[in-house]
Design an enzyme around this catalytic site. Structure first.
Site, short mmCIF file in Angstrom:
data_model
loop_
_atom_site.label_atom_id
_atom_site.label_comp_id
_atom_site.label_asym_id
_atom_site.label_seq_id
_atom_site.Cartn_x
_atom_site.Cartn_y
_atom_site.Cartn_z
N ASP A 67 -0.86 6.20 2.10
CA ASP A 67 -0.91 5.42 0.86
C ASP A 67 -2.34 4.99 0.58
O ASP A 67 -3.22 5.09 1.44
CB ASP A 67 0.03 4.20 0.94
CG ASP A 67 0.11 3.60 2.34
OD1 ASP A 67 -0.88 3.71 3.09
OD2 ASP A 67 1.16 3.04 2.69
N ASP A 136 9.26 -6.60 4.75
CA ASP A 136 10.36 -6.41 3.78
C ASP A 136 11.05 -5.06 3.96
O ASP A 136 11.88 -4.67 3.14
CB ASP A 136 9.85 -6.58 2.33
CG ASP A 136 8.82 -5.52 1.93
OD1 ASP A 136 8.49 -4.65 2.77
OD2 ASP A 136 8.35 -5.57 0.78
N HIS A 138 9.47 -2.02 4.14
CA HIS A 138 8.83 -0.83 3.57
C HIS A 138 8.27 0.07 4.66
O HIS A 138 7.90 -0.38 5.74
CB HIS A 138 7.75 -1.21 2.53
CG HIS A 138 6.52 -1.87 3.07
ND1 HIS A 138 6.08 -3.10 2.65
CD2 HIS A 138 5.61 -1.47 3.99
CE1 HIS A 138 4.96 -3.42 3.26
NE2 HIS A 138 4.65 -2.45 4.09
N GLU A 143 8.60 0.23 -1.25
CA GLU A 143 9.15 -1.13 -1.22
C GLU A 143 10.67 -1.09 -1.41
O GLU A 143 11.23 -0.07 -1.84
CB GLU A 143 8.50 -1.96 -2.34
CG GLU A 143 6.99 -2.17 -2.18
CD GLU A 143 6.64 -3.19 -1.09
OE1 GLU A 143 7.39 -3.34 -0.11
OE2 GLU A 143 5.58 -3.83 -1.24
C1 F6R Z 1 -0.07 1.26 5.68
C2 F6R Z 1 1.37 1.36 5.53
C3 F6R Z 1 2.24 0.17 5.62
C4 F6R Z 1 2.06 -0.62 6.91
C5 F6R Z 1 2.96 -1.85 6.93
C6 F6R Z 1 2.81 -2.65 8.19
O1 F6R Z 1 -0.67 2.54 5.56
O2 F6R Z 1 1.86 2.44 5.32
O3 F6R Z 1 3.58 0.55 5.51
O4 F6R Z 1 2.36 0.22 8.00
O5 F6R Z 1 2.64 -2.64 5.83
O6 F6R Z 1 1.52 -3.18 8.24
P1 F6R Z 1 0.99 -3.91 9.56
O7 F6R Z 1 0.94 -2.85 10.62
O8 F6R Z 1 -0.39 -4.38 9.19
O9 F6R Z 1 1.95 -4.99 9.88
#
Ligand code: F6R
Length: 257
Positions: A67, A136, A138, A143
């Site tokens: 992303d 949440d 994702h 989302e």
């Molecule tokens: C980032 C991504 C997100 C993160 C998720 C968890 O490239 O794809 O899905 O993996 O937001 O983020 P952290 O690891 O910072 O808790």
């Protein structure tokens, strides 16, 4: 689905790094999907260590971002491309031209998302896709309410995700972009091996819903239940809500080597 509840940060990083090493050895020009954020960082440090001390090479591989934020100026330190270059790909021998990501500076989002899907196909698909999980539910930036068949597209981040990520923007919620380009759940499910890393108590509730709850677009990570090869690597805190934690531990301890 294999669920591995690790006893230490070191064990967690080694298990994830081992899976990536296996993917790197799986074909002549392997392709990896790599998450950003905090969860994969210890595994990236372990891979960098193996590159520096043990000759692990990424020279034949490609890496794909999952992303990217829209609306950040080129060179911004929170662009996911910059983050991955600084924390992983730029510290190993991966050819910088083989770090792919959705181009957030594009004027034509639809065409860019189609181009990115094609780039993944042209690389022969992703051999391993490393995921974190949002509080949440994702995965990448799909989302809650994302279609479980979705492809790369523009998404609007939830307020919860922007609040979680404000820590990377000096705590300033207003500085966190509202829009991103993200691979879809359908894109994710086509990778050959999915590895999801979860650590910390903040992930306990959602990890239990993702692994043991019903498959629902309200928890996009629950779509992993439909994939034939998923490895969830968790620390004890993130695993604390799992109903079958003892079973997962017994299963891993008794795993035929
Ligand atoms: C980032 C991504 C997100 C993160 C998720 C968890 O490239 O794809 O899905 O993996 O937001 O983020 P952290 O690891 O910072 O808790």
């Amino acid at each position: 689905m294999e669920v591995i509840i690790t006893n230490s940060g070191e064990e967690l990083s080694c298990i994830v790094a081992d899976a990536i090493c296996k993917a790197l050895a799986s074909r002549a020009e392997p392709a990896l999907g790599l998450a950003t954020g905090s969860s994969p960082l210890p595994a990236y440090r372990e891979l960098i260590r193996r590159h520096k001390n043990e000759g692990l090479s990424f020279a034949h591989a490609s890496a794909f971002l999952l992303d990217e934020y829209l609306g950040l100026p080129a060179g911004h330190d929170q662009l996911y491309r910059t983050f991955l270059e600084q924390n992983m790909t730029g510290q190993v021998d991966l050819d910088p031209a083989r770090l792919m990501g959705p181009d957030s500076s594009t004027g034509d989002v639809t065409a860019e998302c189609a181009r990115y899907e094609k780039a993944i196909q042209d690389a022969g698909g992703l051999d391993l896709l490393l995921l974190g999980i949002g509080t949440d539910g994702h995965i990448a930036f799909n989302e809650p309410s994302s279609s479980l068949a979705s492809r790369t597209r523009i998404k609007t981040l939830t307020r919860a995700t922007r609040e979680d990520n404000a820590r990377f923007f000096g705590g300033d919620l207003g500085a966190v972009p509202q829009h991103v380009l993200t691979v879809g759940v359908g894109t994710i499910l086509e990778a050959r091996h999915l590895v999801l890393v979860a650590n910390g108590p903040a992930k306990a509730h959602i990890l239990a819903r993702a692994i043991e709850g019903p498959i629902t677009a309200m928890v996009p990570a629950s779509a992993l239940q439909m994939h034939p090869r998923v490895t969830v690597v968790s620390d004890a805190a993130a695993a604390s809500g799992l109903q079958l934690a003892d079973y997962y531990k017994e299963t891993y301890a008794a795993k035929p080597r």
